[in-house]
Structure formats: C-alpha cells, structure tokens
Design an enzyme around this catalytic site. Structure first.
Site, PDB file in Angstrom:
ATOM      1  N   SER A  85      -1.793  98.119 113.661  1.00 18.21           N
ATOM      2  CA  SER A  85      -1.107  97.996 113.167  1.00 18.21           C
ATOM      3  C   SER A  85      -0.538  97.948 111.789  1.00 18.21           C
ATOM      4  O   SER A  85      -1.811  99.284 111.107  1.00 18.21           O
ATOM      5  CB  SER A  85      -1.928  96.693 112.436  1.00 18.21           C
ATOM      6  OG  SER A  85      -0.953  95.128 112.048  1.00 18.21           O
ATOM      7  N   HIS A  89       3.915 100.290 101.705  1.00 18.38           N
ATOM      8  CA  HIS A  89       4.707 100.478 100.681  1.00 18.38           C
ATOM      9  C   HIS A  89       4.313 101.532  99.680  1.00 18.38           C
ATOM     10  O   HIS A  89       3.652 102.126  99.069  1.00 18.38           O
ATOM     11  CB  HIS A  89       4.039  99.517  99.729  1.00 18.38           C
ATOM     12  CG  HIS A  89       3.460  98.607 100.753  1.00 18.38           C
ATOM     13  ND1 HIS A  89       4.367  96.815 100.778  1.00 18.38           N
ATOM     14  CD2 HIS A  89       2.246  97.409 101.142  1.00 18.38           C
ATOM     15  CE1 HIS A  89       4.481  95.751 100.883  1.00 18.38           C
ATOM     16  NE2 HIS A  89       2.753  96.121 101.452  1.00 18.38           N
ATOM     17  N   HIS A  99       6.386  97.990 108.397  1.00 18.83           N
ATOM     18  CA  HIS A  99       5.540  97.167 109.864  1.00 18.83           C
ATOM     19  C   HIS A  99       6.019  97.326 110.561  1.00 18.83           C
ATOM     20  O   HIS A  99       6.824  97.901 111.195  1.00 18.83           O
ATOM     21  CB  HIS A  99       5.428  95.791 108.482  1.00 18.83           C
ATOM     22  CG  HIS A  99       5.244  95.006 110.063  1.00 18.83           C
ATOM     23  ND1 HIS A  99       5.491  94.036 111.092  1.00 18.83           N
ATOM     24  CD2 HIS A  99       3.917  94.467 110.743  1.00 18.83           C
ATOM     25  CE1 HIS A  99       4.954  93.725 111.593  1.00 18.83           C
ATOM     26  NE2 HIS A  99       3.484  93.866 111.258  1.00 18.83           N
ATOM     27  N   GLY A 251     -11.611  83.841 110.217  1.00 16.97           N
ATOM     28  CA  GLY A 251     -12.903  84.612 110.739  1.00 16.97           C
ATOM     29  C   GLY A 251     -12.812  85.956 110.471  1.00 16.97           C
ATOM     30  O   GLY A 251     -14.008  86.636 110.802  1.00 16.97           O
TER      31      GLY A 251
END
Lengths: 293, 293
Positions: A85, A89, A99, A251
């Site tokens: 992933s 920026h 992205h 979590g």
C-alpha cells in the site's frame, strides 16, 4: 517486498534528497491479528514531503464477517492477508498525490482447498488539473489491464470513480484510476498476474507526471490550496475508506494505516476558490468522473 | 441562540482582533433533514486561530434506529433535534482547545405526548499540561452539576473519559470533563435546567484558563507539537465521534459539522516527544483518565 523495494528505490532516486526509513514490525500472538510488515517512509524530501510504502502479511483465526459476505461458506475460516500500500504526498502543489494498493486474501478452511481473491488499484489526486496527466495516468492503467480482457479497465475505472468519492462534499477525491475488490475471475495464476500488472504499473503511470511538474514554480497561493485539498484527502480516508476506518477500529497497526495521512492539512470555513481560477477549475472540471481515455 | 450569542460575544471580546462571521443557513424540504441553523465562526484571531459555535434545529420524519435503541416504542416517530456545539482552537499552544455541546432531542409520535431527552457536555484538550487548569475545569463542571445531585459529576466525568478516547492510539483525546447522553432522569424542567447549567458553565470553565495562558511565549517547538496533537483531534472526530461520523454519512451540513476541525494539523511517522520533555509529560500524565477534583 520486491515491488515495495523497487518503488521506494525509484522514488528515492527521483527525490535526490530524502531517504526512506525502513521499519520492520511484528504483531504478537494474542493480539487480534498476528503478522509482520515492513514500512518504508520518506519525510521531508526535496520532491516528496511525505511518501510511505507499506508491506504487510497478517494471519487471523477467523475471517471477519465483512470479508465473507459473498462467500458465506468461508465464514470463520483461518485466513492470511498480504499487501503493498502506498501514498505519496509531494511538496510542489503542481505534482499530484498518488495512492496504490495491491492485496491478496487467502481463506484456508480446515479440510478443503484454500480460496484466494485479490483487490487493489491506483488513483491520482491532483491539486491542479492537467489533461495530459489525467490521460497518461488512465492510459497506463488501461494498458496494464489490457492483457486480462478489454472489460477490466472500464469496469475498474467506474468502480474507482464510485469508491473514491467524498459524498459529504459531493466531490471526487481525485481524477480516479482503477479499483477492484473480491477479484477471482480468471483463475489463480491469471488473477495474480493481473494484480502484479497493477503493482508494476504504478511507476510508469506516476513518475512521468512527477517529472513533468516538479520544477514548476509555486508559492503561497498554491500551497494554501494544496493544504485545503489535503484536508479533503484526510476526510475521505478517515470517514469513507473502509480499509482505514475499520483498520483503525479493529486493532490494525495505526502508524502503518496512517501512512496515507498528509504531512500538513488545513481547514477553513466554506473555503471556495475564486471563480474562474485554476483552483476552481480543479473542482469543476477534474473532480468529476470523466472518460479520460 | 442566546447561549450561542453570549459565548461568541465573550470570545470576541477576549480575542480583541478576530470577528465572528454570522452564517444563517436553511436545509430545504426534500433533503434528508429539514431545518435551519446559525453558524458563528472566527478565523485568524489574535487568540483563536479558529473558533466555531453552531446552533441548529432540525426536523425529521422518522427517528433513525440509532436514536431509539433504548426507546423502541418511538421508532420511526417524527422528531426535532436542537443544539449548540462549539470547538475553539487557540493559536498559542499553551492555551487548550475546548469543546462543548448541548442538545435536545424530541420525539413526537402521533397521538401521544412528546418524549424529550438531552445530551451534551464539555471537555478540554491541552497541548501542555497544567494541573491547575485541569482542576479548575473539572471543578467548574462539578459545581455546575451539583444542584442536580452528587452523582451527576462522577458519572458524567467517567462517561467523558470513556467517550473521548482514541482507541487506535490508546490515548485520551484530552483531560476530559463531562459527557452524557439520553438523559431524561429528573423530569422535563429539571433535565433542561441541567442542560442549561452545562451550557452556562462553559465560559467560567474555560475563560480563566485562556487568560492565564494566552500571554505565555511560544515558538516553533510548541507549534509543531500542537500541530501533531491536532492531528489526533482530527482522528478522534472523524473516526470515533458518532455525531461527526454519522452526521457526514447521513447528509448533515458538512461545513457546520466540520467546525470542529483544526485550522492546520500535522502528521509524521511515529511522532514521539523526547523523554522527559513537557510534550511527553502531556501524554504520560495528562492524556490518561485521572481524578482531578
């Protein structure tokens, strides 16, 4: 991890100044998810103000219900999830944010064959609109998917437009790209080849745009516009993005999930660019779904 | 609206430089919610970088299920909701951010009496910890609630600690205050009096703290710390705050809901204050639930 390294090396070379910090992490047994990952993060570069690429592989004892809505027979099976992933920026407001995500989920029910499916995509979020950049980004996505059938790009492009949409602003997050989820249509090897094609497509889709825009002069006006737009990016990620929102609530590893956050973002009341300005053109002409190729 | 005006006047007087913009708005019939409101917002003040106070009253045809879990007999009834909500983000990092909300919900089922209940509270989010400020804020909350029974402050204080908690950071948003919801224990007049006591308590709870801290000198170090902490504020509001999250997802007025956003916020990877610093003390000594009075 090879993909992660190749991308980070290319970004570091282009940046010329910033270096990626390498952070390997483990989540222990007893936590909700076990697993490990490697987070690469560059902050304060010459071209990139904050650029993160994460790799992770996690194991869980029971597939969460959200993951098995279309596959009730796998509910509660042990699973593995693996993915890369990234969000970059840039500092210069003329360079767009990008992205990309590629992920595999594997359900491994006792006594039967594992089932695997894939998801991911890439999308571009410019601060100033340039048709040539939008066309290049979309054409690269289309070409990467072409070997897997002519239907893939149009389907995944539409899916991307629908997914990366700030409904509370009635405005797209960016100019789109491709997005898909729950993909297992072509048979294991071909599904995985499609996923790799998306991952390998990121650099050719994005780097030429960065190179074209990174030397453009900019000042306080462009910076303030960029900071406001980044506020919208934050809103999308924390309010609408399922991966981020449920990752934080269930979590996941906070600092890895929040790689996507911009280094700095601004909010002000009823912020609207002046009529006829390039900043207004971004919203009116680019942040609406369009057929770019 | 009287409460809103009194608070805005006091803040404007204290700021001395910034002025509140008054923005009256209406939502039309045919939208999911009908109603109106008045948003007061001061940006770029001498003391307050961004300070918003919103008043709104909305009508809906059917109470949403989330609002009637404890009152199934009212499911689907027409309703009205009214409230004042504020968040003040000061410029000086030694001055804490404050949040206050008072609201009334009234379900008006056909052919029976309307049912009303109340919710709200106030809480303080400092960037640097000062015991005296925490004690003053909590003592004012306690004293405001004292006429309504000795149990109110301890119950609402605990509720506040539990609610304003960034679970993905294992960290409180601030030093708490009071929070309550679904309140209708004392009978209509007294319930409303309790709500008014909370609203009227905001200025005595907050202004003395601002006056004590607003002249403290600060520099880049304090500013960067403040910007990172504001990032956590954004995370709480967009990920965990039910009013914000569901407000945005259900068609509320975006700019009024996002009054709470800070003017500027920063994210960086694994940001941690140096051991033994006042910035570290904030997290270790203040952003954990404590008995302040």
């Amino acid at each position: 991890m090879g993909l992660q390294t190749r991308i980070a090396d290319a970004i570091e070379a282009l940046d010329g100044h910033g270096r990626f910090l390498h952070d390997e992490w483990h989540k222990q047994a007893g936590e909700k998810l076990r697993g490990q990952g490697r987070t690469l993060i560059l902050e304060g570069g010459a071209v990139f103000e904050r650029a993160g690429v994460g790799f992770s592989v996690v194991n869980g004892d029971r597939l969460p219900p959200a993951a098995t809505q279309r596959r009730p027979e796998l509910a509660g099976a042990p699973f593995r999830a693996m993915g890369v992933s990234l969000v970059f920026h840039p500092l210069n407001p003329y360079v767009p944010t990008v992205h990309m995500n590629v992920r595999m989920l594997s359900a491994e029910p006792e006594g039967s064959e594992p089932a695997r499916w894939f998801g991911g995509g890439m999308d571009l979020t410019p601060y100033y609109g340039f048709d040539a950049d939008c066309v290049h980004f979309h054409a690269t996505c289309r070409d990467a998917l072409a070997p897997f059938g002519d239907d893939k790009y149009p389907r995944f492009k539409k899916w991307c437009d629908e997914y990366f949409y700030n409904r509370h602003r009635s405005e797209a997050r960016g100019i789109g790209g491709v997005f898909f989820d729950d993909f297992a249509e072509l048979g294991g090897e071909q599904d995985f080849a499609l996923l790799r094609a998306v991952g390998d497509g990121l650099l050719p889709a994005y780097l030429p745009i960065v190179q074209r825009r990174m030397a453009m002069p900019w000042g306080e006006r462009e910076r303030q516009h960029q900071l406001h737009r980044r506020g919208r990016y934050v809103e999308f990620n924390l309010v609408w993005d399922r991966g981020t929102h449920f990752g934080l609530q269930s979590g996941g590893r906070t600092e890895s999930i929040l790689l996507s956050m911009p280094p700095l973002a601004r909010w002000s009341y009823q912020h609207r660019p002046a009529k006829g300005s390039p900043e207004a053109a971004l919203v009116e002409r680019y942040l609406v779904p369009r057929a770019w190729v």
